[in-house]
Design a protein around this motif. Structure first.
Motif, PDB file in Angstrom:
ATOM      1  N   GLY A  14       0.836  -1.191   0.000  1.00 43.26           N
ATOM      2  CA  GLY A  14       0.000   0.000   0.000  1.00 43.26           C
ATOM      3  C   GLY A  14       0.871   1.242   0.000  1.00 43.26           C
ATOM      4  O   GLY A  14       2.093   1.169  -0.172  1.00 43.26           O
ATOM      5  N   TRP A  15       0.245   2.389   0.221  1.00 43.60           N
ATOM      6  CA  TRP A  15       0.961   3.668   0.220  1.00 43.60           C
ATOM      7  C   TRP A  15       0.446   4.516   1.379  1.00 43.60           C
ATOM      8  O   TRP A  15      -0.761   4.546   1.646  1.00 43.60           O
ATOM      9  CB  TRP A  15       0.729   4.414  -1.098  1.00 43.60           C
ATOM     10  CG  TRP A  15       1.384   3.755  -2.267  1.00 43.60           C
ATOM     11  CD1 TRP A  15       2.605   4.048  -2.794  1.00 43.60           C
ATOM     12  CD2 TRP A  15       0.855   2.686  -3.052  1.00 43.60           C
ATOM     13  NE1 TRP A  15       2.878   3.213  -3.863  1.00 43.60           N
ATOM     14  CE2 TRP A  15       1.833   2.374  -4.041  1.00 43.60           C
ATOM     15  CE3 TRP A  15      -0.316   1.934  -3.035  1.00 43.60           C
ATOM     16  CZ2 TRP A  15       1.650   1.365  -4.988  1.00 43.60           C
ATOM     17  CZ3 TRP A  15      -0.506   0.924  -3.965  1.00 43.60           C
ATOM     18  CH2 TRP A  15       0.472   0.651  -4.929  1.00 43.60           C
ATOM     19  N   ASP A  16       1.349   5.208   2.056  1.00 44.62           N
ATOM     20  CA  ASP A  16       0.919   6.111   3.115  1.00 44.62           C
ATOM     21  C   ASP A  16       0.793   7.531   2.553  1.00 44.62           C
ATOM     22  O   ASP A  16       1.030   7.774   1.367  1.00 44.62           O
ATOM     23  CB  ASP A  16       1.877   6.063   4.313  1.00 44.62           C
ATOM     24  CG  ASP A  16       3.325   6.303   3.913  1.00 44.62           C
ATOM     25  OD1 ASP A  16       3.573   7.191   3.081  1.00 44.62           O
ATOM     26  OD2 ASP A  16       4.222   5.598   4.421  1.00 44.62           O
ATOM     27  N   PHE A  17       0.422   8.470   3.415  1.00 47.51           N
ATOM     28  CA  PHE A  17       0.156   9.831   2.940  1.00 47.51           C
ATOM     29  C   PHE A  17       1.390  10.457   2.289  1.00 47.51           C
ATOM     30  O   PHE A  17       1.263  11.282   1.374  1.00 47.51           O
ATOM     31  CB  PHE A  17      -0.357  10.707   4.090  1.00 47.51           C
ATOM     32  CG  PHE A  17       0.721  11.182   5.029  1.00 47.51           C
ATOM     33  CD1 PHE A  17       1.324  12.425   4.845  1.00 47.51           C
ATOM     34  CD2 PHE A  17       1.153  10.393   6.091  1.00 47.51           C
ATOM     35  CE1 PHE A  17       2.319  12.872   5.704  1.00 47.51           C
ATOM     36  CE2 PHE A  17       2.144  10.827   6.943  1.00 47.51           C
ATOM     37  CZ  PHE A  17       2.738  12.067   6.752  1.00 47.51           C
ATOM     38  N   ILE A  18       2.587  10.075   2.734  1.00 47.04           N
ATOM     39  CA  ILE A  18       3.806  10.659   2.159  1.00 47.04           C
ATOM     40  C   ILE A  18       3.920  10.290   0.685  1.00 47.04           C
ATOM     41  O   ILE A  18       4.198  11.142  -0.168  1.00 47.04           O
ATOM     42  CB  ILE A  18       5.050  10.187   2.943  1.00 47.04           C
ATOM     43  CG1 ILE A  18       4.992  10.718   4.376  1.00 47.04           C
ATOM     44  CG2 ILE A  18       6.326  10.641   2.249  1.00 47.04           C
ATOM     45  CD1 ILE A  18       6.121  10.230   5.261  1.00 47.04           C
ATOM     46  N   ASP A  19       3.678   9.013   0.368  1.00 45.67           N
ATOM     47  CA  ASP A  19       3.753   8.576  -1.024  1.00 45.67           C
ATOM     48  C   ASP A  19       2.605   9.148  -1.850  1.00 45.67           C
ATOM     49  O   ASP A  19       2.790   9.537  -3.006  1.00 45.67           O
ATOM     50  CB  ASP A  19       3.723   7.046  -1.101  1.00 45.67           C
ATOM     51  CG  ASP A  19       4.986   6.422  -0.543  1.00 45.67           C
ATOM     52  OD1 ASP A  19       6.049   7.043  -0.677  1.00 45.67           O
ATOM     53  OD2 ASP A  19       4.909   5.325   0.047  1.00 45.67           O
ATOM     54  N   ILE A  20       1.423   9.171  -1.268  1.00 47.72           N
ATOM     55  CA  ILE A  20       0.256   9.696  -1.988  1.00 47.72           C
ATOM     56  C   ILE A  20       0.507  11.136  -2.419  1.00 47.72           C
ATOM     57  O   ILE A  20       0.198  11.533  -3.554  1.00 47.72           O
ATOM     58  CB  ILE A  20      -1.006   9.623  -1.102  1.00 47.72           C
ATOM     59  CG1 ILE A  20      -1.382   8.171  -0.796  1.00 47.72           C
ATOM     60  CG2 ILE A  20      -2.167  10.370  -1.764  1.00 47.72           C
ATOM     61  CD1 ILE A  20      -1.911   7.390  -1.964  1.00 47.72           C
ATOM     62  N   ILE A  21       1.099  11.917  -1.538  1.00 46.64           N
ATOM     63  CA  ILE A  21       1.354  13.333  -1.837  1.00 46.64           C
ATOM     64  C   ILE A  21       2.587  13.485  -2.714  1.00 46.64           C
ATOM     65  O   ILE A  21       2.557  14.193  -3.724  1.00 46.64           O
ATOM     66  CB  ILE A  21       1.524  14.128  -0.529  1.00 46.64           C
ATOM     67  CG1 ILE A  21       0.239  14.067   0.305  1.00 46.64           C
ATOM     68  CG2 ILE A  21       1.914  15.573  -0.825  1.00 46.64           C
ATOM     69  CD1 ILE A  21       0.372  14.685   1.687  1.00 46.64           C
ATOM     70  N   TYR A  32       5.046  -2.526   3.844  1.00 39.37           N
ATOM     71  CA  TYR A  32       3.981  -2.343   2.869  1.00 39.37           C
ATOM     72  C   TYR A  32       4.407  -1.445   1.711  1.00 39.37           C
ATOM     73  O   TYR A  32       3.817  -1.489   0.638  1.00 39.37           O
ATOM     74  CB  TYR A  32       2.752  -1.736   3.541  1.00 39.37           C
ATOM     75  CG  TYR A  32       3.001  -0.376   4.155  1.00 39.37           C
ATOM     76  CD1 TYR A  32       2.967   0.776   3.369  1.00 39.37           C
ATOM     77  CD2 TYR A  32       3.270  -0.233   5.509  1.00 39.37           C
ATOM     78  CE1 TYR A  32       3.207   2.024   3.926  1.00 39.37           C
ATOM     79  CE2 TYR A  32       3.501   1.002   6.067  1.00 39.37           C
ATOM     80  CZ  TYR A  32       3.477   2.128   5.275  1.00 39.37           C
ATOM     81  OH  TYR A  32       3.715   3.364   5.817  1.00 39.37           O
ATOM     82  N   ASN A  33       5.430  -0.635   1.938  1.00 39.01           N
ATOM     83  CA  ASN A  33       5.875   0.305   0.907  1.00 39.01           C
ATOM     84  C   ASN A  33       6.440  -0.465  -0.281  1.00 39.01           C
ATOM     85  O   ASN A  33       7.430  -1.187  -0.157  1.00 39.01           O
ATOM     86  CB  ASN A  33       6.940   1.237   1.499  1.00 39.01           C
ATOM     87  CG  ASN A  33       7.277   2.377   0.566  1.00 39.01           C
ATOM     88  OD1 ASN A  33       7.773   2.154  -0.526  1.00 39.01           O
ATOM     89  ND2 ASN A  33       7.002   3.595   1.002  1.00 39.01           N
ATOM     90  N   VAL A  34       5.804  -0.324  -1.444  1.00 36.21           N
ATOM     91  CA  VAL A  34       6.195  -1.088  -2.629  1.00 36.21           C
ATOM     92  C   VAL A  34       7.644  -0.812  -3.012  1.00 36.21           C
ATOM     93  O   VAL A  34       8.368  -1.699  -3.461  1.00 36.21           O
ATOM     94  CB  VAL A  34       5.253  -0.774  -3.806  1.00 36.21           C
ATOM     95  CG1 VAL A  34       5.697  -1.507  -5.061  1.00 36.21           C
ATOM     96  CG2 VAL A  34       3.822  -1.160  -3.455  1.00 36.21           C
ATOM     97  N   LYS A  44      -7.927   0.666   1.527  1.00 40.76           N
ATOM     98  CA  LYS A  44      -6.961  -0.408   1.787  1.00 40.76           C
ATOM     99  C   LYS A  44      -5.584  -0.071   1.233  1.00 40.76           C
ATOM    100  O   LYS A  44      -4.573  -0.603   1.694  1.00 40.76           O
ATOM    101  CB  LYS A  44      -7.439  -1.716   1.159  1.00 40.76           C
ATOM    102  CG  LYS A  44      -8.624  -2.362   1.846  1.00 40.76           C
ATOM    103  CD  LYS A  44      -8.932  -3.699   1.189  1.00 40.76           C
ATOM    104  CE  LYS A  44     -10.091  -4.398   1.877  1.00 40.76           C
ATOM    105  NZ  LYS A  44     -10.365  -5.722   1.242  1.00 40.76           N
ATOM    106  N   LEU A  45      -5.559   0.793   0.226  1.00 39.23           N
ATOM    107  CA  LEU A  45      -4.303   1.127  -0.440  1.00 39.23           C
ATOM    108  C   LEU A  45      -3.665   2.384   0.148  1.00 39.23           C
ATOM    109  O   LEU A  45      -2.444   2.494   0.214  1.00 39.23           O
ATOM    110  CB  LEU A  45      -4.557   1.303  -1.938  1.00 39.23           C
ATOM    111  CG  LEU A  45      -5.076   0.050  -2.656  1.00 39.23           C
ATOM    112  CD1 LEU A  45      -5.497   0.378  -4.080  1.00 39.23           C
ATOM    113  CD2 LEU A  45      -4.025  -1.047  -2.662  1.00 39.23           C
TER     114      LEU A  45
END
Length: 694
Positions: A295-302, A512-514, A489-490
């Motif tokens: 999955g991705w956390d807020f840091i990756d999403i941003i 979880y970080n791809v 979930k992602l």
């Protein structure tokens, strides 16, 4: 067959050219000939008193009467030997190589063979390789085995047109269930990995390569390290044939993908608690340490601007206001994340002047931030939390500002949301939805005390662009839909420590970080998409591609450590009829990826439905069994006419391969894979078969 025994002569009844000639085939009994489609032919051409050897492959054979037999009555009379008649066989040959006896500026076929010139069948391995220029590939070590030709000899393509030196990318097209696209893609991956055991720069690149595989259907590709039931149950003759094919290509017939090199990634089973940490993988259980959630956390999403990938591109394109709002939201989140990262750097810089300040656009700004007095209580509170987190860290601190930020939030001993709220940064999609909704409601919103700063930040972001509340509420509805389709979930919550010091880097908490999974030398990362809604499958593919491209562009050894991305259903992710963020991303990978060592191995049922700029960038094109209607499109015109006709009738295991290195596309057969590509047919223990039902 004797090398000097001709199988025919160059025919003068057809139009011969420097790149194509026709051979009148000999037949001792009028019924049998000694040439098949795919065979290699040799003839001599004389130019300016110099003999030039031409090689070519047979791509078509026709037969007819060589007399005035022009009716059924005459044909029957010939059969009954009442009138004379001769059967006439003609082979069409496409020139593959011209070998001059003296050094020439051009080694191209620039002359034409004369009618009546003897034509010879080439069968010896060394001469076959010379005819198809495979000897050149072996000499520089750039050969990759891709199958076995009709004459039983191995076929190769040039790695220089795969790894980015002269071109890149591989495209595989064919009808679902018949063309065996998945099997052939995994066969190519196995050939690459085994070639990586050799020496030389090409082998070294394959050895250091990263292999990312998207699993599209069921859990088919979660057993690459297991024996295939189909292989073990096949009769001895078939297995012997397959083993001979592997050995002729220099590949190990007993080889399977080693589990030690594989990480299987699945989406979380559910939300919260243990389910968020457990991958939703049902059929594969005996692979401890190799099954992970992603999955991705807020840091990756941003950081990677992933929010745009989670929304319906076609729907978003219909409204300029929605596009403007999306742009504003992503820009605002980047601004807030940068503020937080700068405050973390400020805290670390208070007692460590040697910290890396590359994150700042201006070092003077950093110094100014250090001396600036801030009377805002919230700012002081959050800085105290960050200072406390710093004091809790007893392990080495990452140089990367984003990894440092993760560590600080983990070590803060409070929920990350309590810190993020003070900046207005949404930790999850629910947070973003909540901030936007309350910002749009204005005074009517029931805003909690700890949310006031965050909501105010988002109210300013929305109304600075004069966007109406209707647009915001429409956007919120789309976020809720994305959440329902699986975004929750992602887009994961950030893990954190409940109390105490952090003695070691909490790498397991961030597995979880791809990006932590795929970047392994020689590593294979299988990412499951089968449990996701179609829109979230698109999100995952886009997120991985964007992360890979960002990482490779920042890596000075990018081309020496190539990343191979194996993706089926390419027409779904890069469709010709649509645009949007995904198509732009795939065009970027297709057009610039080779410069950074990113190689797309895409497959689809219909190449005509893939974005033109994406599909035409593939230097290596592979076509399996395909419907005749599809083969009429321009995307298949790189094949010869007869090859296109044959492609509509060949069986599984037969493909046509084209590459700029090859003057003529070649037809090859590849053996059954020893490893399993179906979760319902797996054997984990030698000859003892075990059927695993998903």
């Amino acid at each position: 067959m004797e090398a000097n025994n001709p199988v025919g002569i160059v025919s003068g009844l057809e139009k011969n050219t420097p790149t194509e000639f026709f051979v009148n085939l000999f037949s001792e009994d009028g019924q049998s000939i000694k040439v098949r489609i795919g065979d290699v032919i040799r003839v001599s051409v004389f130019y300016n008193g110099q003999e030039v050897t031409y090689y070519g492959t047979v791509y078509d054979i026709v037969s007819r009467w060589d007399s005035d037999v022009d009716s059924g009555f005459k044909e029957k009379a010939v059969f009954e030997k009442l009138v004379p008649g001769t059967r006439f066989y003609v082979a069409a040959v496409a020139v593959t190589r011209a070998c001059y006896s003296a050094q020439e500026v051009f080694d191209e076929p620039l002359s034409v063979p004369a009618p009546g010139t003897p034509a010879f069948l080439v069968t010896e391995k060394e001469e076959v390789e010379k005819a198809l220029r495979f000897d050149e590939l072996k000499k520089r070590g750039s050969h990759l085995p891709v199958g076995v030709m009709i004459n039983g000899q191995p076929a190769y393509v040039d790695l220089g047109f795969i790894l980015g030196e002269n071109g890149a990318h591989i495209n595989i097209s064919g009808q679902s269930g018949v063309a065996a696209k998945t099997s052939y893609a995994t066969f190519l991956m196995a050939a690459m990995i085994q070639r990586g055991r050799d020496t030389g720069r090409y082998a070294n690149a394959l050895r250091q390569g990263r292999y990312i595989v998207f699993n599209m259907k069921g859990e088919s590709l979660f057993f690459l390290d297991c024996d295939s039931e189909d292989w073990l149950k096949a009769d001895a003759h078939d297995r012997e044939m397959w083993m001979t094919m592997y050995e002729s290509m220099g590949l190990d017939p007993e080889w399977k993908f080693p589990l030690d090199n594989i990480v299987y990634l699945g989406v979380a089973e559910g939300l919260g608690g243990a389910k968020l940490k457990k991958p939703d993988i049902k059929s594969r259980t005996k692979a401890e340490g190799h099954l992970r959630v992603y999955g991705w956390d807020f840091i990756d999403i941003i950081r990677y601007r992933l929010l745009e990938l989670a929304l319906d591109e076609e729907e978003m394109s219909l409204s300029q206001n929605m596009q403007l709002l999306l742009f504003s939201i992503q820009e605002k989140m980047e601004e807030l994340l940068e503020q937080l990262a700068m405050d973390v750097e400020r805290v670390f810089n208070e007692r460590n002047s040697g910290v890396n300040t590359a994150f700042y656009k201006d070092e003077e700004k950093l110094n100014a931030e250090d001396t600036e007095e801030n009377s805002d209580e919230d700012s002081e509170d959050v800085l105290e939390l960050l200072r406390k987190a710093k004091s809790n860290i007893k392990c080495s601190v990452p140089e990367d500002p984003y990894e440092r930020l993760r560590l600080v939030l983990y070590a803060s001993n409070v929920e990350p949301r309590k810190i993020l709220q003070k900046y207005g940064i949404p930790e999850t999609v629910d947070d973003l939805t909540n901030y936007l909704r309350k910002a749009a409601l204005g005074e009517k919103a029931d805003v909690k005390a700890d949310e006031m700063h965050a909501v105010e930040e988002w109210r300013k972001a929305i109304f600075e662009n004069e966007l109406g509340t209707a647009t915001v509420f429409a956007f919120v509805r789309r976020l809720k839909l994305a959440r329902k389709e699986g975004l929750s979930k992602l887009w994961r919550e950030l893990p954190y420590g409940l109390s105490g010091d952090v003695e070691n880097l909490p790498d397991e908490e961030f597995e979880y970080n791809v990006g932590r999974s795929w970047d392994r030398s020689g590593g294979i990362t299988v990412i499951d998409l089968s449990k996701l809604h179609s829109s979230m499958q698109t999100f995952v593919v886009g997120a991985v591609l964007r992360q890979v491209m960002e990482a490779k562009m920042a890596n000075p050894l990018a081309t020496e450590q190539p990343v191979f991305i194996f993706l089926d259903e390419l027409n779904k992710y890069a469709p010709r009829a649509e645009g949007g963020a995904m198509v732009k991303l795939f065009r970027d990978v297709a057009e610039r990826g080779r410069s950074f060592g990113v190689v797309l191995v895409g497959a689809e049922q219909t190449a005509s439905q893939v974005d033109f700029r994406v599909v035409t960038q593939s230097s290596t094109t592979i076509v399996g069994h395909q419907k005749a209607a599809e083969l009429n499109h321009d995307e298949y015109k790189h094949l010869l006419d007869r090859q296109r006709e044959m492609a509509s009738s060949v069986g599984p295991g037969v493909v046509f391969i084209d590459q700029p290195f090859l003057r003529v596309p070649i037809m090859v057969k590849f053996p059954m894979t020893r490893w399993s590509t179906k979760e319902t047919k797996v054997s984990n223990e030698g000859g003892r078969l075990k059927r695993i039902l998903g």
